[in-house]
Design a protein around this motif. Structure first.
Motif: not given
Length: 316
Positions: A108-113, A119-120
């Protein structure tokens, strides 16, 4: 006493009825009788049991179906999640994959990153062209404004040159038009001042013939052609302004007898009409004197053979 006995008997019967089914007495007999003699009772019991079994089996089947459907949905969700993760991994760059491998965080954290990084990147990509477009549009506007100014200046210069050319053409066209009438015109004046000095205007005989001002025709311009004479101009004045005029002889040797009904000898023995051109009185007839452009013609009435006009030579 009888009532007490009856109560006791009723209580005893009730107890027996309750105790017999609990102890199982007479069960064998009932089963035997039912199996041998009463077939209808057994059939009903079997139907009831079958219905209960069917209900149980149907409930189990429904539960199994629900569990199988849940498993299938879960497997489909897992497959879709795996496909999405694989697509995301494919879209990731080499450095992003290394970052994900080295990181010890969960999926989950990897996907968020990854989503944040994307987006950036999108924001950076979208901002840069807009800024460049703004800069480009600003420069283009300045360039267009300068070009528009240059075009306006050119148009003004062209209009000014056209106006100057048109003015020059008009002036060129005007000059010959102004020169032509100057080259082909003369002036004529008819006066009888000597008759006024002699007070002929007061004589009723000359009323309307000798004006008090002494001017029969004020200085007037006439167009001439090549070869026109003083007599020709006097004739045009006669026709145009309806002035009476009489002469004798041919045109070349014409002698003016009267103008405006004022004849020779009306003012005395030496009275009559004389003409001059540019202040000079010729000694020949008006039909012989050929005019030139710009000549000044005067017809004057004399009462003393020209002496009253300053011409002493005629008297001599």
């Amino acid at each position: 006493m009888n009532r007490n006995i009856m109560k006791k008997l009723i209580l005893f019967i009730i107890l027996i009825t309750l105790v017999i089914p609990l102890t199982g007495c007479f069960s064998d007999k009932a089963e035997g009788a039912g199996s041998n003699g009463d077939l209808e009772i057994d059939y009903l019991v079997e139907k009831k049991e079958d219905k209960e079994n069917l209900k149980a089996t149907s409930l189990l089947a429904q539960m199994r179906e629900k569990l199988s459907s849940k498993n299938e949905v879960e497997t489909e969700i897992q497959i879709e999640e795996e496909d999405i993760v694989q697509q995301d991994k494919k879209e990731l760059s080499f450095w992003e994959k290394l970052r994900l491998k080295n990181s010890e965080r969960g999926k989950d954290e990897e996907l968020d990153l990854v989503s944040k990084i994307k987006e950036e990147e999108k924001d950076n990509v979208e901002i840069k062209p807009t800024e460049n477009k703004k800069k480009d549009s600003f420069l283009e506007q300045n360039i267009k404004a300068k070009e528009d100014k240059k075009e306006e200046e050119k148009k003004k210069e062209e209009n000014n040159t056209k106006d100057n050319e048109s003015k020059e053409k008009k002036e060129e066209n005007k000059e010959p038009e102004e020169q032509k009438p100057k080259e082909n015109t003369v002036t004529l004046t008819i006066r009888c001042d000597t008759a006024v000095n002699k007070e002929m205007h007061k004589d009723p005989k000359f009323k309307g013939i000798v004006p008090e001002s002494g001017v029969i025709l004020s200085t007037t311009t006439f167009k001439i052609k090549e070869g026109d004479t003083v007599l020709n101009v006097l004739e045009t004045a006669r026709d145009k302004y309806k002035i009476q005029m009489a002469y004798r002889g041919n045109k070349e040797s014409a002698y003016i007898e009267g103008i405006n009904n004022l004849y020779e000898f009306d003012g005395g023995r030496w009275s009559g009409w004389m003409y001059c051109v540019n202040g000079w009185y010729p000694n020949y007839g008006a039909g012989v004197y050929v005019l030139q452009s710009g000549d000044v013609i005067e017809w004057n009435y004399t009462c003393d053979l020209g002496k009253d006009l300053g011409q002493e030579w005629l008297g001599n």
